[in-house]
Design a protein around this motif. Sequence first.
Motif, PDB file in Angstrom:
ATOM      1  N   LEU A 271      37.548  33.691 -17.787  1.00  0.00           N
ATOM      2  CA  LEU A 271      38.038  33.159 -19.059  1.00  0.00           C
ATOM      3  C   LEU A 271      37.553  31.733 -19.312  1.00  0.00           C
ATOM      4  CD1 LEU A 271      41.605  34.653 -18.810  1.00  0.00           C
ATOM      5  CD2 LEU A 271      39.955  35.174 -20.601  1.00  0.00           C
ATOM      6  N   CYS A 272      37.321  30.977 -18.247  1.00  0.00           N
ATOM      7  CA  CYS A 272      36.806  29.603 -18.399  1.00  0.00           C
ATOM      8  C   CYS A 272      35.342  29.604 -18.801  1.00  0.00           C
ATOM      9  CB  CYS A 272      36.925  28.835 -17.082  1.00  0.00           C
ATOM     10  SG  CYS A 272      38.585  28.342 -16.691  1.00  0.00           S
ATOM     11  N   ALA A 273      34.603  30.619 -18.439  1.00  0.00           N
ATOM     12  CA  ALA A 273      33.181  30.765 -18.781  1.00  0.00           C
ATOM     13  C   ALA A 273      32.376  29.502 -18.490  1.00  0.00           C
ATOM     14  CB  ALA A 273      33.031  31.186 -20.227  1.00  0.00           C
ATOM     15  N   GLY A 274      32.522  28.988 -17.285  1.00  0.00           N
ATOM     16  CA  GLY A 274      31.719  27.841 -16.872  1.00  0.00           C
ATOM     17  C   GLY A 274      32.298  26.493 -17.258  1.00  0.00           C
ATOM     18  N   ALA A 275      33.336  26.458 -18.091  1.00  0.00           N
ATOM     19  CA  ALA A 275      33.970  25.198 -18.474  1.00  0.00           C
ATOM     20  C   ALA A 275      34.818  24.674 -17.314  1.00  0.00           C
ATOM     21  CB  ALA A 275      34.845  25.406 -19.705  1.00  0.00           C
ATOM     22  N   GLU A 276      35.206  23.429 -17.410  1.00  0.00           N
ATOM     23  CA  GLU A 276      36.076  22.828 -16.395  1.00  0.00           C
ATOM     24  C   GLU A 276      37.391  23.608 -16.362  1.00  0.00           C
ATOM     25  OE1 GLU A 276      37.058  20.172 -13.401  1.00  0.00           O
ATOM     26  OE2 GLU A 276      35.143  20.344 -14.440  1.00  0.00           O
ATOM     27  N   PRO A 277      37.808  24.093 -15.184  1.00  0.00           N
ATOM     28  CA  PRO A 277      39.050  24.876 -15.133  1.00  0.00           C
ATOM     29  C   PRO A 277      40.263  23.981 -15.356  1.00  0.00           C
ATOM     30  CG  PRO A 277      38.228  24.512 -12.918  1.00  0.00           C
ATOM     31  CD  PRO A 277      37.185  23.984 -13.862  1.00  0.00           C
ATOM     32  N   PRO A 278      41.289  24.519 -15.984  1.00  0.00           N
ATOM     33  CA  PRO A 278      42.507  23.727 -16.134  1.00  0.00           C
ATOM     34  C   PRO A 278      43.155  23.490 -14.764  1.00  0.00           C
ATOM     35  CG  PRO A 278      42.887  25.971 -16.872  1.00  0.00           C
ATOM     36  CD  PRO A 278      41.427  25.853 -16.563  1.00  0.00           C
ATOM     37  N   ARG A 279      44.018  22.509 -14.728  1.00  0.00           N
ATOM     38  CA  ARG A 279      44.682  22.140 -13.472  1.00  0.00           C
ATOM     39  C   ARG A 279      45.453  23.320 -12.872  1.00  0.00           C
ATOM     40  NH1 ARG A 279      49.310  17.603 -13.306  1.00  0.00           N
ATOM     41  NH2 ARG A 279      49.840  17.794 -11.104  1.00  0.00           N
ATOM     42  N   THR A 280      45.997  24.186 -13.721  1.00  0.00           N
ATOM     43  CA  THR A 280      46.759  25.331 -13.228  1.00  0.00           C
ATOM     44  C   THR A 280      45.877  26.270 -12.397  1.00  0.00           C
ATOM     45  OG1 THR A 280      46.396  26.308 -15.421  1.00  0.00           O
ATOM     46  CG2 THR A 280      48.562  25.340 -14.988  1.00  0.00           C
ATOM     47  N   LEU A 281      44.665  26.531 -12.885  1.00  0.00           N
ATOM     48  CA  LEU A 281      43.745  27.397 -12.149  1.00  0.00           C
ATOM     49  C   LEU A 281      43.276  26.715 -10.871  1.00  0.00           C
ATOM     50  CD1 LEU A 281      41.981  29.876 -11.739  1.00  0.00           C
ATOM     51  CD2 LEU A 281      40.328  28.900 -13.343  1.00  0.00           C
ATOM     52  N   ALA A 282      42.918  25.440 -10.963  1.00  0.00           N
ATOM     53  CA  ALA A 282      42.450  24.704  -9.784  1.00  0.00           C
ATOM     54  C   ALA A 282      43.524  24.655  -8.702  1.00  0.00           C
ATOM     55  CB  ALA A 282      42.018  23.303 -10.187  1.00  0.00           C
ATOM     56  N   ALA A 283      44.778  24.466  -9.101  1.00  0.00           N
ATOM     57  CA  ALA A 283      45.875  24.411  -8.126  1.00  0.00           C
ATOM     58  C   ALA A 283      46.094  25.774  -7.474  1.00  0.00           C
ATOM     59  CB  ALA A 283      47.154  23.929  -8.810  1.00  0.00           C
ATOM     60  N   ALA A 284      46.008  26.841  -8.265  1.00  0.00           N
ATOM     61  CA  ALA A 284      46.177  28.191  -7.700  1.00  0.00           C
ATOM     62  C   ALA A 284      45.060  28.496  -6.707  1.00  0.00           C
ATOM     63  CB  ALA A 284      46.207  29.227  -8.820  1.00  0.00           C
ATOM     64  N   GLU A 285      43.819  28.120  -7.045  1.00  0.00           N
ATOM     65  CA  GLU A 285      42.701  28.336  -6.123  1.00  0.00           C
ATOM     66  C   GLU A 285      42.899  27.543  -4.828  1.00  0.00           C
ATOM     67  OE1 GLU A 285      39.055  29.282  -9.226  1.00  0.00           O
ATOM     68  OE2 GLU A 285      39.406  27.211  -8.605  1.00  0.00           O
ATOM     69  N   ALA A 286      43.365  26.306  -4.948  1.00  0.00           N
ATOM     70  CA  ALA A 286      43.607  25.482  -3.760  1.00  0.00           C
ATOM     71  C   ALA A 286      44.658  26.132  -2.868  1.00  0.00           C
ATOM     72  CB  ALA A 286      44.040  24.076  -4.168  1.00  0.00           C
ATOM     73  N   TRP A 287      45.688  26.726  -3.486  1.00  0.00           N
ATOM     74  CA  TRP A 287      46.718  27.408  -2.701  1.00  0.00           C
ATOM     75  C   TRP A 287      46.125  28.616  -1.967  1.00  0.00           C
ATOM     76  CZ3 TRP A 287      48.584  32.354  -2.711  1.00  0.00           C
ATOM     77  CH2 TRP A 287      49.693  32.586  -1.885  1.00  0.00           C
ATOM     78  N   VAL A 288      45.244  29.368  -2.619  1.00  0.00           N
ATOM     79  CA  VAL A 288      44.627  30.532  -1.970  1.00  0.00           C
ATOM     80  C   VAL A 288      43.880  30.098  -0.711  1.00  0.00           C
ATOM     81  CG1 VAL A 288      42.827  32.299  -2.191  1.00  0.00           C
ATOM     82  CG2 VAL A 288      44.439  31.947  -4.053  1.00  0.00           C
ATOM     83  N   PHE A 289      43.120  29.008  -0.812  1.00  0.00           N
ATOM     84  CA  PHE A 289      42.311  28.553   0.321  1.00  0.00           C
ATOM     85  C   PHE A 289      43.142  27.874   1.404  1.00  0.00           C
ATOM     86  CE2 PHE A 289      38.933  28.655  -3.016  1.00  0.00           C
ATOM     87  CZ  PHE A 289      38.201  29.677  -2.439  1.00  0.00           C
ATOM     88  N   ARG A 290      44.292  27.310   1.009  1.00  0.00           N
ATOM     89  CA  ARG A 290      45.132  26.617   1.988  1.00  0.00           C
ATOM     90  C   ARG A 290      46.598  26.799   1.605  1.00  0.00           C
ATOM     91  NH1 ARG A 290      46.377  21.180   2.381  1.00  0.00           N
ATOM     92  NH2 ARG A 290      45.078  20.804   0.546  1.00  0.00           N
ATOM     93  N   PRO A 291      47.134  28.010   1.811  1.00  0.00           N
ATOM     94  CA  PRO A 291      48.530  28.236   1.425  1.00  0.00           C
ATOM     95  C   PRO A 291      49.469  27.378   2.273  1.00  0.00           C
ATOM     96  CG  PRO A 291      47.598  30.204   2.470  1.00  0.00           C
ATOM     97  CD  PRO A 291      46.507  29.200   2.377  1.00  0.00           C
ATOM     98  N   GLY A 292      50.436  26.789   1.627  1.00  0.00           N
ATOM     99  CA  GLY A 292      51.411  25.952   2.326  1.00  0.00           C
ATOM    100  C   GLY A 292      52.255  25.187   1.329  1.00  0.00           C
ATOM    101  N   GLU A 293      53.199  24.426   1.856  1.00  0.00           N
ATOM    102  CA  GLU A 293      54.127  23.688   1.004  1.00  0.00           C
ATOM    103  C   GLU A 293      53.426  22.676   0.102  1.00  0.00           C
ATOM    104  OE1 GLU A 293      57.511  23.884   0.369  1.00  0.00           O
ATOM    105  OE2 GLU A 293      57.305  25.786   1.417  1.00  0.00           O
TER     106      GLU A 293
END
Length: 196
Positions: free
Chosen positions: A79-101
């Motif tokens: 949906l971003c089609a190469g644009a800068e991802p919103p903070r919500t998407l970036a935060a979810a991706e960060a959680w996937v790579f490093r799940p934790g508090e």
Amino acid sequence: MTGRFDELTKIPAEPAMRLLAGANARLAVRLPLPATAGVGQVLDGLAAAGGYVDMLRLLSVALPGRERVWWACLAGRDLCAGAEPPRTLAAAEAWVFRPGEETLAAVAQALEAAPPEDDLSLCALAALYADGRLGGGHLAEMAAPPGGAAAAAFGVNVMALECHGPDLAAAADVLIDRAADIARGGSGRGVPAREG
């Protein structure tokens, strides 16, 4: 069985209908399968019946939490089609790579700060509810809405359908094959569009 949905090792070996019921979800397409049919068998039946949206719904329920969030994030990237991802998407991706508090708290903060038009808040919501809780900290003591994470992942994947062309079957196949790859332990990236 076509083999397309074999070896989905990350999906629980439970009847598909039980997984759907636990997530407060149901399929629109009726299949002549026993109630004990597994996810792969039901996906095969839905594919034969052209039940593409139901296939997305079932996969959103069947994938484990972290894998479900990653699948949602990949749709978010569509949906971003190469644009800068919103903070919500970036935060979810960060959680996937490093799940934790810490990363879960960042997901909650991103959701709180998200504008109403941020459709990719669904990715963050899927991450926040991934373990069946309302979030981290004191919210971990409370259960998330049944199927909340699955509904969020389903929603972002349905929105991503339009990113893969006007043919519903072909567009859905990209998202479905991506989920199947993730369910086999793959990354879901680089899943090519299906031919015919």
